[in-house]
Design an enzyme around this catalytic site. Structure first.
Site, PDB file in Angstrom:
ATOM      1  N   GLU A   1      76.687  73.612  51.718  1.00  0.00           N
ATOM      2  CA  GLU A   1      77.830  73.933  51.666  1.00  0.00           C
ATOM      3  C   GLU A   1      78.203  72.614  50.530  1.00  0.00           C
ATOM      4  O   GLU A   1      79.499  72.303  50.435  1.00  0.00           O
ATOM      5  CB  GLU A   1      78.866  73.836  52.611  1.00  0.00           C
ATOM      6  CG  GLU A   1      78.485  75.249  53.533  1.00  0.00           C
ATOM      7  CD  GLU A   1      79.474  75.425  54.627  1.00  0.00           C
ATOM      8  OE1 GLU A   1      80.587  74.675  54.645  1.00  0.00           O
ATOM      9  OE2 GLU A   1      79.551  76.525  55.312  1.00  0.00           O
TER      10      GLU A   1
ATOM     11  N   GLU B   1      74.729  80.650  58.184  1.00  0.00           N
ATOM     12  CA  GLU B   1      75.431  80.117  59.148  1.00  0.00           C
ATOM     13  C   GLU B   1      76.455  81.435  58.990  1.00  0.00           C
ATOM     14  O   GLU B   1      76.621  82.247  57.925  1.00  0.00           O
ATOM     15  CB  GLU B   1      76.337  79.149  58.618  1.00  0.00           C
ATOM     16  CG  GLU B   1      75.929  77.730  59.007  1.00  0.00           C
ATOM     17  CD  GLU B   1      76.668  76.578  58.610  1.00  0.00           C
ATOM     18  OE1 GLU B   1      77.963  76.722  58.722  1.00  0.00           O
ATOM     19  OE2 GLU B   1      76.525  75.508  58.260  1.00  0.00           O
TER      20      GLU B   1
END
Length: 496
Positions: free
Chosen positions: A157, A274
Site C-alpha cells: 500500500e 488483502e
C-alpha cells in the site's frame, strides 16, 4: 420463495475455486507465537489453503539485517527459516510481501504501528543486496523448484502515506530495482505489485500508472496485486468509514480486469492480497453472523475474475493497534485470540465443501457436484442499513451490533431432485445467530471477559454448526427457511 430443481445427471460447468488459495496474517513475527501456529495448523487441516501472506518479513524484530562497525551487511535467517519451515510443514507456501525497511538501510524515521515498521524508501544498493541474499538462501534451503512456486510482492500500500513516506515515482523505482534483482537470480521466480489499497470508487489506485511504467521500462509483472476493500476509505483516519453497496467487491473486480486486459500484461495473474468487509481492525461487524454470508456471496459472485482473494486475516492474534481489549473487539480474524471459530470461519468452511462442477447458480444459492455427491448451499445475506453504511457507527455497541444491518425476513427455498431414481442420504449443516455464531453465544452466556478455560470449552462447542442426517423419500421436496445472516448446506450422497 426460490424454487430450485436439481437434476444430478446433467453435465455441470467446471470452475477453479479462488477461496482456498490464499489466507493472510498480520506480520511475520506473530508467526513465532505458539497460539498463532496452533490456530493456523488446526485451520489448515480443515480448510486447506495453499498460500499465506503477511507484513514485515524484513522488520527489525525478524533480525534479518544488521551492519557491523564498518558498515558491512550481516544477514541472519534463523527466524525466517523457523517460520518457513513451519508453514511448509502444514502445506502452506509464502506469498512474500517484501518489506518493511530494516533500520540499518532506512532513509528516514517514519514508522507504522506500535511495532515500528519503517516505511521510508530503503537505500537501493543495500536493499537489492538483501533481497538477493534472502532469495538465494531460500533456494539453497528449500530448492529452486520450491521457491519458483512462491510469490514475491514488492511492498504494501505505497499509495497511502502511513505505509510509504516516498512518492509514486519512488515506489516505481523500488519495484524496478527489486523485480530486476529477483529475475537476475532466476527468470522463473514470480514478482509483482503494486499491492495498493482500496479507494472511494471502483478503481484500484495506481494500477494503470504502475502497468504503464512497467511497460515503458520493459519490466516483468507476473502478477498484479491490490486490496479493494468494499469501503470508501483505505484507512479510517482519512474520513468517515463508509461502506459501499453489496456489489462493491464485484464492481472493483470488473474494473480491475478491464484495466489489466487493456495492457500487455493481460495474462498476469490477479491476486487480491488483502480483503475483508472493512480495513478496520476494530470494526465490530467482523465478529457478527453477517460475515458468513458476506464471504460466501462475494466469493461465489466473483468466480473466474481473480486468482486469489486473501482474507485479512486468519486470526485475531494481530497487533497493529496492539492486542484487542475484548475477546470480541471486531478483529479481522477467522478465529479470535482464544482460537474460537468466528462466523467468518464458517463462511470459508461452507465454501470448502462445494464440488468442482456448478450445476446451477442464482441469487443466494449454488448447486455443485463432486463425483457423485451434490451440494446445495443457501444463504440469506443482509447488507448494511443506510445509517451505518453512511458512516454513523453510533447505531451499534459492543453488545448490540445488528442494528448495523437492514432488516429482512426469512428466505424460503423449495428444493427438489429430478432425473434420477437414486435414493440419497442428506446431511444438513445449519448456521445462523442461534447456531454456530460464537459472538451471539458469548452474549447469550453472559459475555465472559475474558473467558476461563471451562467457558472457552463451552463457547467452542457453541461455535460449531448444527448438523442432522436424513434418508428422505425419492420424491420429497425440501422446504428450507433461512434466517437473516443464515447459511445452510445440504449434501446429497447416493446410497444403495
Amino acid at each position: 420463495m426460490i424454487n430450485i430443481t436439481i437434476d444430478p445427471t446433467v453435465p455441470g460447468t467446471s470452475y477453479r475455486p479462488h477461496w482456498n488459495r490464499l489466507v493472510t496474517a498480520g506480520r511475520a513475527h506473530e508467526g513465532m507465537y505458539a497460539p498463532w501456529r496452533e490456530q493456523l495448523k488446526k485451520m489448515q487441516a480443515e480448510l486447506h489453503f495453499e498460500y499465506i501472506r503477511f507484513h514485515g518479513i524484513f522488520n527489525d524484530e525478524m533480525m534479518v539485517y544488521r551492519e557491523d562497525e564498518s558498515g558491512n551487511p550481516q544477514y541472519n535467517w534463523q527466524y525466517t527459516d523457523d517460520l518457513f519451515d513451519f508453514l511448509l510443514s502444514i502445506g502452506l507456501r509464502p506469498m512474500l510481501e517484501l518489506g518493511f525497511t530494516p533500520s540499518a538501510m532506512r532513509t528516514g524515521e517514519q514508522t507504522i504501528f506500535w511495532w515500528k515498521g519503517n516505511v521510508t524508501p530503503p537505500d537501493h544498493t543495500k536493499w537489492v543486496a538483501l533481497v538477493q541474499a534472502f532469495i538465494r538462501h531460500c533456494i539453497n534451503r528449500y530448492g529452486r523448484a520450491e521457491v519458483r512456486k512462491w510469490y514475491f510482492e514488492v511492498w504494501n500500500e505505497a499509495n497511502i502515506t502511513p505505509f510509504w513516506s516516498g512518492t509514486q515515482a519512488d515506489y516505481f523505482a523500488l519495484y524496478e530495482k527489486t523485480a530486476l534483482a529477483i529475475k537476475g537470480i532466476d527468470e522463473k521466480l514470480r514478482v509483482g505489485g503494486p499491492a495498493t489499497s482500496s479507494s472511494d470508487t471502483v478503481e484500484c489506485p495506481w494500477i494503470k500508472e504502475f502497468l504503464a511504467f512497467c511497460e515503458k521500462k520493459g519490466l516483468p509483472v507476473d502478477f498484479v496485486s491490490t486490496h479493494p476493500y468494499p469501503n470508501s476509505y483505505p484507512l479510517y483516519s482519512y474520513g468517515r468509514p463508509c461502506y459501499k453497496d453489496e456489489n462493491g467487491t464485484y464492481d472493483a473486480f470488473v474494473w480491475l480486469n478491464e484495466a489489466i486486459h487493456a495492457t500487455p500484461y493481460r495474462d498476469a495473474e490477479i491476486h487480491i492480497t488483502e480483503w475483508n468487509s472493512s480495513p478496520n481492525c476494530r470494526d465490530l461487524v467482523h465478529d457478527t453472523a453477517f460475515m458468513a454470508p458476506f464471504i460466501i456471496q462475494n466469493h461465489l459472485k466473483t468466480i473466474g475474475m481473480v486468482d486469489t482473494i486473501g482474507f485479512w486475516t486468519f486470526t485475531d492474534v494481530f497487533e497493529e493497534e496492539s492486542l484487542g481489549q475484548s475477546v470480541f473487539h471486531g478483529g479481522f480474524g477467522l478465529c479470535n485470540v482464544q482460537g474460537l471459530k468466528k462466523p467468518s470461519y464458517h463462511g470459508f468452511w461452507f465454501l470448502s465443501r462445494l464440488g468442482n462442477e456448478i450445476l446451477e447458480q442464482g441469487d443466494h444459492y449454488i448447486v455443485t457436484r463432486k463425483e457423485d455427491r451434490v451440494q446445495v448451499l443457501l444463504w440469506n445475506y443482509c447488507h448494511y442499513c443506510d445509517t451505518y453504511a453512511n458512516g454513523d457507527p453510533t447505531c451499534i455497541s459492543q453488545y448490540d451490533r445488528y442494528p448495523a444491518f437492514e432488516e429482512k425476513e426469512e428466505e424460503t427455498f423449495l428444493i427438489r431432485l429430478e432425473g434420477s431414481a437414486q435414493k440419497y442420504r442428506v446431511i444438513q449443516y445449519k448456521f445462523d445467530r442461534e447456531h454456530g455464531s460464537v459472538y451471539d453465544s458469548w452474549l447469550a452466556n453472559g459475555a465472559p471477559e475474558p473467558p476461563d478455560q471451562e467457558e472457552i470449552r463451552i463457547l467452542s462447542e457453541k461455535a460449531e454448526l448444527e448438523a442432522q442426517i436424513s434418508y428422505p423419500d425419492k420424491s420429497e421436496t425440501f422446504r428450507m427457511q433461512i434466517k437473516p445472516h443464515g447459511v445452510t448446506l445440504m449434501e446429497f450422497t447416493p446410497v444403495e
